[in-house]
Scaffold this active site. Structure first.
Site, mmCIF file in Angstrom:
data_model
loop_
_atom_site.group_PDB
_atom_site.id
_atom_site.type_symbol
_atom_site.label_atom_id
_atom_site.label_comp_id
_atom_site.label_asym_id
_atom_site.label_seq_id
_atom_site.Cartn_x
_atom_site.Cartn_y
_atom_site.Cartn_z
ATOM 1 N N GLY A 88 34.954 -22.500 7.389
ATOM 2 C CA GLY A 88 36.384 -22.330 7.660
ATOM 3 C C GLY A 88 37.068 -23.669 7.938
ATOM 4 O O GLY A 88 38.174 -23.922 7.450
ATOM 5 N N ASP A 89 36.405 -24.532 8.688
ATOM 6 C CA ASP A 89 36.975 -25.853 9.005
ATOM 7 C C ASP A 89 37.131 -26.668 7.716
ATOM 8 O O ASP A 89 38.136 -27.341 7.489
ATOM 9 C CB ASP A 89 36.060 -26.638 9.962
ATOM 10 C CG ASP A 89 35.656 -25.809 11.176
ATOM 11 O OD1 ASP A 89 36.421 -24.903 11.545
ATOM 12 O OD2 ASP A 89 34.579 -26.078 11.731
HETATM 13 N N1 LIG Z 1 28.698 -17.431 1.168
HETATM 14 C C1 LIG Z 1 29.752 -18.095 0.662
HETATM 15 N N2 LIG Z 1 29.840 -18.338 -0.670
HETATM 16 C C2 LIG Z 1 30.875 -19.003 -1.210
HETATM 17 N N3 LIG Z 1 31.943 -19.430 -0.491
HETATM 18 C C3 LIG Z 1 31.904 -19.209 0.847
HETATM 19 C C4 LIG Z 1 30.811 -18.542 1.495
HETATM 20 N N4 LIG Z 1 31.066 -18.475 2.839
HETATM 21 C C5 LIG Z 1 32.269 -19.086 2.992
HETATM 22 N N5 LIG Z 1 32.765 -19.504 1.813
HETATM 23 C C6 LIG Z 1 34.089 -20.112 1.548
HETATM 24 O O1 LIG Z 1 34.584 -20.694 2.737
HETATM 25 C C7 LIG Z 1 35.729 -19.970 3.193
HETATM 26 C C8 LIG Z 1 35.714 -19.920 4.708
HETATM 27 O O2 LIG Z 1 34.570 -19.239 5.153
HETATM 28 P P1 LIG Z 1 34.538 -18.218 6.402
HETATM 29 O O3 LIG Z 1 35.415 -17.057 6.115
HETATM 30 O O4 LIG Z 1 33.105 -17.950 6.655
HETATM 31 O O5 LIG Z 1 35.193 -19.108 7.534
HETATM 32 P P2 LIG Z 1 35.032 -19.022 9.133
HETATM 33 O O6 LIG Z 1 34.518 -17.671 9.508
HETATM 34 O O7 LIG Z 1 36.317 -19.471 9.708
HETATM 35 O O8 LIG Z 1 33.940 -20.138 9.376
HETATM 36 P P3 LIG Z 1 33.761 -21.176 10.609
HETATM 37 O O9 LIG Z 1 34.601 -20.672 11.744
HETATM 38 O O10 LIG Z 1 32.288 -21.202 10.860
HETATM 39 O O11 LIG Z 1 34.223 -22.504 10.108
HETATM 40 C C9 LIG Z 1 35.670 -18.606 2.506
HETATM 41 O O12 LIG Z 1 36.960 -18.041 2.343
HETATM 42 C C10 LIG Z 1 35.039 -18.976 1.170
HETATM 43 O O13 LIG Z 1 36.025 -19.441 0.265
HETATM 44 MG MG LIG Z 2 36.695 -20.128 11.679
#
Ligand SMILES: Nc1ncnc2c1ncn2[C@@H]1O[C@H](COP(=O)(O)OP(=O)(O)OP(=O)(O)O)[C@@H](O)[C@H]1O
Ligand SMILES: [Mg+2]
Length: 311
Positions: free
Chosen positions: A250-251
């Site tokens: 996400g970051d």
């Molecule tokens: N397994 C995956 N395969 C491909 N792209 C991914 C995957 N996981 C995450 N991403 C990409 O990264 C983006 C952000 O991931 P995610 O939704 O897990 O963020 P988050 O939960 O805010 O993560 P964090 O808080 O750990 O930084 C997703 O929208 C996607 O585009």
């Molecule tokens: Mg996040």
């Protein structure tokens, strides 16, 4: 200038252990130390993508000094406030059959330290970007982000907030340029569970009605959906690849989104694409996201982005 605020940055101590056991002496197979915290991660990725940032927040002790040093090695200039008591957190991650994490507490931040932060925020000017990301440490007021935005009110800043629950919703009256809840965080705000990008849209729209200009909802391996201030909705699956470690995706996505927006002079579709690539580049790598990987994904991906107008 782009400023990131990480109120309690960390030293991430990542070790791998064969068959980790509690109550026994375990020996590591590998060990690495990285600077961490959400704003710090955004700074490191932006730096690699060619955007200078200033990382702000509170640090203390020898761990604080090491965070600052490692960031400098990564090309990121820190403007941290050195606090007197305690030490910056060490977050320990043990990779084994299962993953175990032990997260530290962080230093004690006083009212005077908060005052110093505000005195440094005075230097932000119209056109700057500020990223407020992550939890608030226990020694700080829980409406810290609101206080920061109240203080900066009246300046034309591009504000990005990545936070949970009231910490996020409390900032919406200041009309942040971008917020990026993941599906769980979006669901938690409204007391629902969100299973798909379609289900996320009406709740993302509510956050826009509450004041957010652009809402990017990330759904991990299920991709992301973006509601723009121009009334458009962009939706996409995640990129395909070998997933290694999604922590910090996400970051990374936030950094990619901002870089894509700035590179294209304000094209939200380009921002969305680079956000997807930067998120995936993190997911496909054990440690850091690199410009090389993001550029490779930008060049080789045939995007399938659904685009429509908000009703
Ligand atoms: N397994 C995956 N395969 C491909 N792209 C991914 C995957 N996981 C995450 N991403 C990409 O990264 C983006 C952000 O991931 P995610 O939704 O897990 O963020 P988050 O939960 O805010 O993560 P964090 O808080 O750990 O930084 C997703 O929208 C996607 O585009
Ligand atoms: Mg996040």
């Amino acid at each position: 200038m782009i400023y990131t605020v990480t109120l309690s940055p960390t030293l991430d101590y990542v070790v791998s252990v064969d068959h980790f056991q509690t109550g026994a002496i375990n020996r590591t197979q590998s060990e690495d130390v990285f600077p961490g915290g959400k704003g710090v991660n955004v700074s490191l990725v932006l730096n690699d993508l060619g955007y200078l940032t200033t990382a702000m927040g509170f640090i203390a002790g020898f761990t604080g000094a090491e965070i600052k040093r490692l960031l400098r090695v990564g090309g990121v200039e820190g403007n941290f406030i050195q606090v007197e008591r305690g030490m910056s957190r060490i977050n320990m991650k043990i990779r084994s059959d299962a993953e175990t994490a032990i997260n530290g507490q962080g230093p004690e931040i006083t009212q005077e330290d908060i005052g110093t932060l505000f005195s440094r925020l005075r230097f932000l000017i119209d056109g700057d970007t500020i990223v407020l990301a992550g939890h608030i440490p226990p020694s700080l007021p829980s409406d810290m982000y609101e206080q920061i935005l109240e203080f900066l009110k009246g300046r034309r800043l591009r504000v990005i907030v990545d936070a949970e629950k009231e910490l996020l919703t409390g900032t919406l009256k200041y009309h942040p340029w971008l917020i990026k809840p993941n599906a769980d965080e979006l669901g938690d705000i409204f007391g629902v569970r969100i299973h798909s990008r379609e289900e996320a849209v009406p709740y993302a729209a509510k956050l826009q009605n509450m004041g957010a200009r652009n809402v990017l909802v990330s759904l991990g391996g299920d991709g992301a959906v973006l509601l723009t201030e121009q009334g458009e909705i962009f939706s996409s699956d995640a990129l395909k690849g070998k997933v290694v470690n999604t922590v910090g995706a996400g970051d990374s996505m936030i950094a990619g989104f901002l870089a894509g927006y700035l590179d294209s002079d304000g094209d939200y579709e380009m921002a969305f694409k680079e956000g997807l690539c930067a998120g995936a580049a993190k997911a496909f790598n054990l440690t850091m996201t690199t410009k090389k990987e993001i550029c490779y994904l930008m060049r080789t991906t045939s995007f399938d982005i659904q685009r429509k107008q908000k009703d």
